[in-house]
Design a protein around this motif. Sequence first.
Motif, PDB file in Angstrom:
ATOM      1  N   PHE A   1       0.834  -1.379  -0.116  1.00 34.15           N
ATOM      2  CA  PHE A   1       0.049   0.137   0.033  1.00 34.15           C
ATOM      3  C   PHE A   1       0.794   1.245   0.081  1.00 34.15           C
ATOM      4  O   PHE A   1       1.792   1.382   0.922  1.00 34.15           O
ATOM      5  CB  PHE A   1      -0.768  -0.068   1.357  1.00 34.15           C
ATOM      6  CG  PHE A   1      -1.656  -1.296   1.365  1.00 34.15           C
ATOM      7  CD1 PHE A   1      -3.033  -1.563   0.999  1.00 34.15           C
ATOM      8  CD2 PHE A   1      -1.168  -2.370   2.146  1.00 34.15           C
ATOM      9  CE1 PHE A   1      -3.737  -2.617   0.930  1.00 34.15           C
ATOM     10  CE2 PHE A   1      -1.651  -3.638   2.410  1.00 34.15           C
ATOM     11  CZ  PHE A   1      -3.033  -3.561   1.728  1.00 34.15           C
TER      12      PHE A   1
ATOM     13  N   VAL B   1      -0.605  -1.345   7.698  1.00 37.19           N
ATOM     14  CA  VAL B   1      -2.036  -1.265   7.320  1.00 37.19           C
ATOM     15  C   VAL B   1      -2.442  -2.761   8.119  1.00 37.19           C
ATOM     16  O   VAL B   1      -1.733  -3.838   8.391  1.00 37.19           O
ATOM     17  CB  VAL B   1      -2.132  -1.757   5.991  1.00 37.19           C
ATOM     18  CG1 VAL B   1      -3.660  -2.073   5.316  1.00 37.19           C
ATOM     19  CG2 VAL B   1      -1.694  -0.503   5.223  1.00 37.19           C
TER      20      VAL B   1
ATOM     21  N   ALA C   1      -7.646  -4.537   3.091  1.00 35.48           N
ATOM     22  CA  ALA C   1      -8.153  -3.374   2.409  1.00 35.48           C
ATOM     23  C   ALA C   1      -9.346  -4.137   1.474  1.00 35.48           C
ATOM     24  O   ALA C   1      -9.485  -5.349   1.506  1.00 35.48           O
ATOM     25  CB  ALA C   1      -7.248  -2.843   1.437  1.00 35.48           C
TER      26      ALA C   1
ATOM     27  N   LEU D   1      -8.929   1.369   3.307  1.00 36.53           N
ATOM     28  CA  LEU D   1      -8.340   0.561   4.347  1.00 36.53           C
ATOM     29  C   LEU D   1      -7.954   1.375   5.684  1.00 36.53           C
ATOM     30  O   LEU D   1      -8.211   2.790   5.707  1.00 36.53           O
ATOM     31  CB  LEU D   1      -6.804   0.390   3.432  1.00 36.53           C
ATOM     32  CG  LEU D   1      -6.001   1.530   3.170  1.00 36.53           C
ATOM     33  CD1 LEU D   1      -5.090   2.122   4.075  1.00 36.53           C
ATOM     34  CD2 LEU D   1      -5.056   1.056   1.784  1.00 36.53           C
TER      35      LEU D   1
ATOM     36  N   TYR E   1      -4.998   2.124   8.848  1.00 39.51           N
ATOM     37  CA  TYR E   1      -3.654   1.718   9.162  1.00 39.51           C
ATOM     38  C   TYR E   1      -3.423   2.400  10.489  1.00 39.51           C
ATOM     39  O   TYR E   1      -4.035   3.489  11.032  1.00 39.51           O
ATOM     40  CB  TYR E   1      -2.408   2.006   8.250  1.00 39.51           C
ATOM     41  CG  TYR E   1      -2.443   3.713   7.617  1.00 39.51           C
ATOM     42  CD1 TYR E   1      -1.684   4.484   8.452  1.00 39.51           C
ATOM     43  CD2 TYR E   1      -3.186   4.063   6.780  1.00 39.51           C
ATOM     44  CE1 TYR E   1      -1.544   5.829   8.018  1.00 39.51           C
ATOM     45  CE2 TYR E   1      -3.235   5.473   6.520  1.00 39.51           C
ATOM     46  CZ  TYR E   1      -2.280   6.394   7.039  1.00 39.51           C
ATOM     47  OH  TYR E   1      -2.261   7.665   6.602  1.00 39.51           O
TER      48      TYR E   1
ATOM     49  N   ILE F   1      -2.290   0.735  -4.848  1.00 39.76           N
ATOM     50  CA  ILE F   1      -2.359  -0.893  -4.181  1.00 39.76           C
ATOM     51  C   ILE F   1      -1.748  -1.970  -5.016  1.00 39.76           C
ATOM     52  O   ILE F   1      -2.218  -1.976  -6.123  1.00 39.76           O
ATOM     53  CB  ILE F   1      -3.751  -1.286  -3.684  1.00 39.76           C
ATOM     54  CG1 ILE F   1      -4.468  -0.299  -2.724  1.00 39.76           C
ATOM     55  CG2 ILE F   1      -3.796  -2.587  -2.900  1.00 39.76           C
ATOM     56  CD1 ILE F   1      -5.890  -0.410  -2.284  1.00 39.76           C
TER      57      ILE F   1
ATOM     58  N   ASN G   1      -8.243   5.988   8.876  1.00 41.40           N
ATOM     59  CA  ASN G   1      -9.063   5.237   7.857  1.00 41.40           C
ATOM     60  C   ASN G   1      -9.245   6.115   6.573  1.00 41.40           C
ATOM     61  O   ASN G   1      -9.349   7.379   6.618  1.00 41.40           O
ATOM     62  CB  ASN G   1     -10.556   4.981   8.372  1.00 41.40           C
ATOM     63  CG  ASN G   1     -10.514   4.297   9.718  1.00 41.40           C
ATOM     64  OD1 ASN G   1     -10.043   3.439   9.854  1.00 41.40           O
ATOM     65  ND2 ASN G   1     -11.344   4.811  10.722  1.00 41.40           N
TER      66      ASN G   1
END
Length: 255
Positions: A3, A13, A17, A32, A34, A56, A82
């Motif tokens: 990512f 992350v 995702a 996603l 993290y 991604i 987010n």
Amino acid sequence: MKFLIDDVEIKTVIRGAYIEGSLSLVSRSAGLSYIYNPSDSDFALYKAKINSKLVIKNDDGDNIFKGYIQEVSYQTDKHLVNIYARDFLSTLLNTYVTGRFKGTLSSILNNALADFDFTFGLDSVLQQEVNILSLGEFTYYDIISAAASILYDDDFKIYLDGNSKLQILLPFFNNSKGDFILGQNILSSHFFMQENKNTGRIKAIGQDDVTAGTIIRVIDQDASIYGYFTVVKDKHIYTSVHTMELELKERKVSL
């Protein structure tokens, strides 16, 4: 999976995702979460902003999504960031234009979208000469669609692949992506009649190229064919096991 936000790899992350899209709006979205930790020396590099670029990649290093971040939220109690992003096609879908567009689509788009990360896979369409007057009612997507309709009589959508290359999606074209077997790569299923049409929802083992508009064949465990279905909406979920949730509509025309 990898990512990247503005070309910096995000290594914290969690929850995997998701990437999803539908035939009604082929522009794809991704989300996603993290880990957020302002005291981490790397956090400044990880800071997501509206219009930051999100990329991604799958485990083979192939791009499966490229787009711009549209929403950022911080859950400070859980130390999470987010993010929600839309692919670059959302620019074409949401940019209304005014003026006369005369020449090839290739020249028009190259001039208008020079600052965006697009490449073009619609070579035959993009070489069409167009002469379109927009008083603000058309988007760039509308202009491309007008030229594409000259070449394609069937229902179609324009979409971007993982490398941000414009492509044509023909929902009823012979583009079957293989067999899905109840009890094997189909983990759960629900089929029902809706408006005299056989529709369904399944959860299956992930396959990157099964997206909205593609066709799959559903088979019972005894190897009898259940039917061909067009994927109307897909959601790919990248966690420890890559799965996907698909909304299906039976396709009566034989392949």
